[in-house]
Design an enzyme around this catalytic site. Structure first.
Site, PDB file in Angstrom:
ATOM      1  N   ALA A  77     -21.899  32.730 -25.760  1.00 30.54           N
ATOM      2  CA  ALA A  77     -22.179  33.785 -26.575  1.00 30.54           C
ATOM      3  C   ALA A  77     -21.854  33.130 -27.806  1.00 30.54           C
ATOM      4  CB  ALA A  77     -20.658  34.388 -26.579  1.00 30.54           C
ATOM      5  N   ARG A  89     -29.210  27.538 -27.476  1.00 29.30           N
ATOM      6  CA  ARG A  89     -29.943  26.438 -26.776  1.00 29.30           C
ATOM      7  C   ARG A  89     -29.316  24.902 -26.975  1.00 29.30           C
ATOM      8  NH1 ARG A  89     -35.692  25.784 -25.870  1.00 29.30           N
ATOM      9  NH2 ARG A  89     -36.211  27.701 -27.144  1.00 29.30           N
ATOM     10  N   GLU A 110     -24.373  33.660 -13.562  1.00 32.64           N
ATOM     11  CA  GLU A 110     -24.648  35.058 -13.364  1.00 32.64           C
ATOM     12  C   GLU A 110     -24.964  35.744 -14.850  1.00 32.64           C
ATOM     13  OE1 GLU A 110     -22.004  33.719 -11.718  1.00 32.64           O
ATOM     14  OE2 GLU A 110     -23.289  33.214  -9.935  1.00 32.64           O
ATOM     15  N   TYR A 122     -32.288  32.934 -21.102  1.00 30.75           N
ATOM     16  CA  TYR A 122     -32.192  31.847 -19.822  1.00 30.75           C
ATOM     17  C   TYR A 122     -33.822  31.328 -19.351  1.00 30.75           C
ATOM     18  CZ  TYR A 122     -27.085  32.417 -19.697  1.00 30.75           C
ATOM     19  OH  TYR A 122     -26.000  32.294 -20.285  1.00 30.75           O
TER      20      TYR A 122
HETATM   21  C1  LIG Z   1     -27.840  34.945 -25.266  1.00 33.52           C
HETATM   22  C2  LIG Z   1     -27.389  34.296 -26.216  1.00 33.52           C
HETATM   23  C3  LIG Z   1     -26.181  33.250 -25.906  1.00 33.52           C
HETATM   24  C4  LIG Z   1     -28.598  33.604 -27.058  1.00 33.52           C
HETATM   25  O1  LIG Z   1     -28.120  32.777 -27.977  1.00 33.52           O
HETATM   26  P1  LIG Z   1     -28.751  32.378 -29.366  1.00 33.52           P
HETATM   27  O2  LIG Z   1     -28.320  31.234 -30.016  1.00 33.52           O
HETATM   28  O3  LIG Z   1     -29.379  33.533 -30.252  1.00 33.52           O
HETATM   29  O4  LIG Z   1     -30.407  31.769 -28.640  1.00 33.52           O
HETATM   30  P2  LIG Z   1     -31.335  30.726 -29.071  1.00 33.52           P
HETATM   31  O5  LIG Z   1     -31.422  31.167 -30.624  1.00 33.52           O
HETATM   32  O6  LIG Z   1     -30.966  29.282 -28.900  1.00 33.52           O
HETATM   33  O7  LIG Z   1     -32.717  31.261 -28.526  1.00 33.52           O
HETATM   34  C5  LIG Z   1     -33.254  30.354 -27.550  1.00 33.52           C
HETATM   35  C6  LIG Z   1     -34.744  30.884 -27.276  1.00 33.52           C
HETATM   36  O8  LIG Z   1     -34.148  32.069 -26.118  1.00 33.52           O
HETATM   37  C7  LIG Z   1     -34.917  33.360 -26.481  1.00 33.52           C
HETATM   38  N1  LIG Z   1     -34.189  34.518 -26.731  1.00 33.52           N
HETATM   39  C8  LIG Z   1     -33.042  34.300 -27.336  1.00 33.52           C
HETATM   40  N2  LIG Z   1     -32.332  35.491 -27.623  1.00 33.52           N
HETATM   41  C9  LIG Z   1     -33.493  36.310 -27.280  1.00 33.52           C
HETATM   42  C10 LIG Z   1     -33.431  37.567 -27.315  1.00 33.52           C
HETATM   43  N3  LIG Z   1     -32.394  38.471 -27.863  1.00 33.52           N
HETATM   44  N4  LIG Z   1     -34.679  38.426 -26.969  1.00 33.52           N
HETATM   45  C11 LIG Z   1     -35.498  37.463 -26.398  1.00 33.52           C
HETATM   46  N5  LIG Z   1     -35.627  36.217 -26.272  1.00 33.52           N
HETATM   47  C12 LIG Z   1     -34.356  35.809 -26.570  1.00 33.52           C
HETATM   48  C13 LIG Z   1     -35.998  33.018 -27.571  1.00 33.52           C
HETATM   49  O9  LIG Z   1     -37.148  32.124 -26.778  1.00 33.52           O
HETATM   50  C14 LIG Z   1     -35.431  31.929 -28.324  1.00 33.52           C
HETATM   51  O10 LIG Z   1     -36.430  31.211 -28.978  1.00 33.52           O
HETATM   52  P3  LIG Z   1     -36.811  31.453 -30.234  1.00 33.52           P
HETATM   53  O11 LIG Z   1     -35.871  32.013 -31.148  1.00 33.52           O
HETATM   54  O12 LIG Z   1     -37.509  30.290 -30.967  1.00 33.52           O
HETATM   55  O13 LIG Z   1     -37.958  32.734 -30.085  1.00 33.52           O
HETATM   56  C15 LIG Z   1     -27.030  35.338 -27.503  1.00 33.52           C
HETATM   57  O14 LIG Z   1     -27.741  36.288 -27.615  1.00 33.52           O
HETATM   58  C16 LIG Z   1     -25.641  36.057 -27.263  1.00 33.52           C
HETATM   59  O15 LIG Z   1     -24.416  35.396 -27.341  1.00 33.52           O
HETATM   60  N6  LIG Z   1     -25.555  37.157 -26.571  1.00 33.52           N
HETATM   61  C17 LIG Z   1     -24.253  37.993 -26.295  1.00 33.52           C
HETATM   62  C18 LIG Z   1     -23.679  37.531 -25.253  1.00 33.52           C
HETATM   63  C19 LIG Z   1     -24.307  37.223 -23.835  1.00 33.52           C
HETATM   64  O16 LIG Z   1     -25.139  37.930 -23.584  1.00 33.52           O
HETATM   65  N7  LIG Z   1     -24.216  35.895 -23.360  1.00 33.52           N
HETATM   66  C20 LIG Z   1     -24.904  35.429 -22.139  1.00 33.52           C
HETATM   67  C21 LIG Z   1     -24.452  36.063 -20.664  1.00 33.52           C
HETATM   68  S1  LIG Z   1     -22.739  35.271 -20.392  1.00 33.52           S
END
Ligand SMILES: CC(C)(COP(=O)(O)OP(=O)(O)OC[C@H]1O[C@@H](n2cnc3c(N)ncnc32)[C@H](O)[C@@H]1OP(=O)(O)O)[C@@H](O)C(=O)NCCC(=O)NCCS
Length: 157
Positions: A77, A89, A110, A122
């Site tokens: 998260a 990432r 999952e 992912y």
């Molecule tokens: C999923 C999560 C961990 C991503 O973390 P983040 O730090 O925002 O992700 P990043 O900045 O490293 O993103 C890497 C790439 O993933 C993709 N990506 C990330 N978030 C995205 C979104 N909301 N919609 C579409 N693509 C997404 C993009 O390709 C992104 O690259 P870009 O920003 O250059 O386009 C974050 O949105 C989160 O914490 N969500 C709530 C909790 C959750 O869902 N956890 C995962 C399930 S356990």
């Protein structure tokens, strides 16, 4: 922009991480990731609890459990205010590098089937869907399974 520091969780981080899990990952479900469970993973030799600190505060975290054949990403998260800055990432990249070093070349996870943002995240990191599990989340919600083969170089870099 504030520097982001990626490092294993410290003693005392578990309550904050459990709160993030409840709010960002387990919303609408009964919370399973209590601070005691997270602390057990932090101390367990086969698990890593990893944090991303932004200006000294926890902005993101992940938990990975390492087995003989595969590693399992249990939790990930990033605080909404810090999302889309590459923190997710970097956390996953750190844990994948650790898996490779340990000779483990498969990562499984999952994700809730309603969580399209995480599924896109992912997929962007080279994970492939490999099945679904009906009622995986307390019989209320289905899960999608994703997997990445770390021995295959991701053409997206
Ligand atoms: C999923 C999560 C961990 C991503 O973390 P983040 O730090 O925002 O992700 P990043 O900045 O490293 O993103 C890497 C790439 O993933 C993709 N990506 C990330 N978030 C995205 C979104 N909301 N919609 C579409 N693509 C997404 C993009 O390709 C992104 O690259 P870009 O920003 O250059 O386009 C974050 O949105 C989160 O914490 N969500 C709530 C909790 C959750 O869902 N956890 C995962 C399930 S356990």
């Amino acid at each position: 922009m504030d520097a982001i520091q990626i490092a294993p969780a410290k003693r005392g981080d578990a309550p904050r991480l459990a709160g993030m899990s409840r709010r960002l990952i387990e919303a609408g479900l009964e919370a399973c990731w209590t601070e005691e469970r997270i602390e057990r993973h932090r101390r367990h030799p086969d698990s890593v609890v990893l944090t991303a600190r932004v200006a000294g505060s926890i902005g993101g975290f992940a938990i990975m459990q390492y087995g003989d054949d595969a590693a399992h990403l249990n939790l990930l998260a990033v605080e909404p205010v810090h999302q889309r800055r590459g923190i997710g990432r970097r956390l996953v990249g750190w844990l994948e590098d650790t898996a490779r070093t340990a000779g483990v070349f498969r990562v499984r996870l999952e994700v809730r089937d309603t969580n399209l943002a995480a599924q896109r995240f992912y997929a962007a990191l080279g994970y492939e869907p490999c099945g679904a599990v009906r009622g995986y989340y307390q019989t209320q919600e289905d899960a999608l399974r994703f997997m990445r083969d770390l021995s295959v170089r991701d053409p997206r870099g």
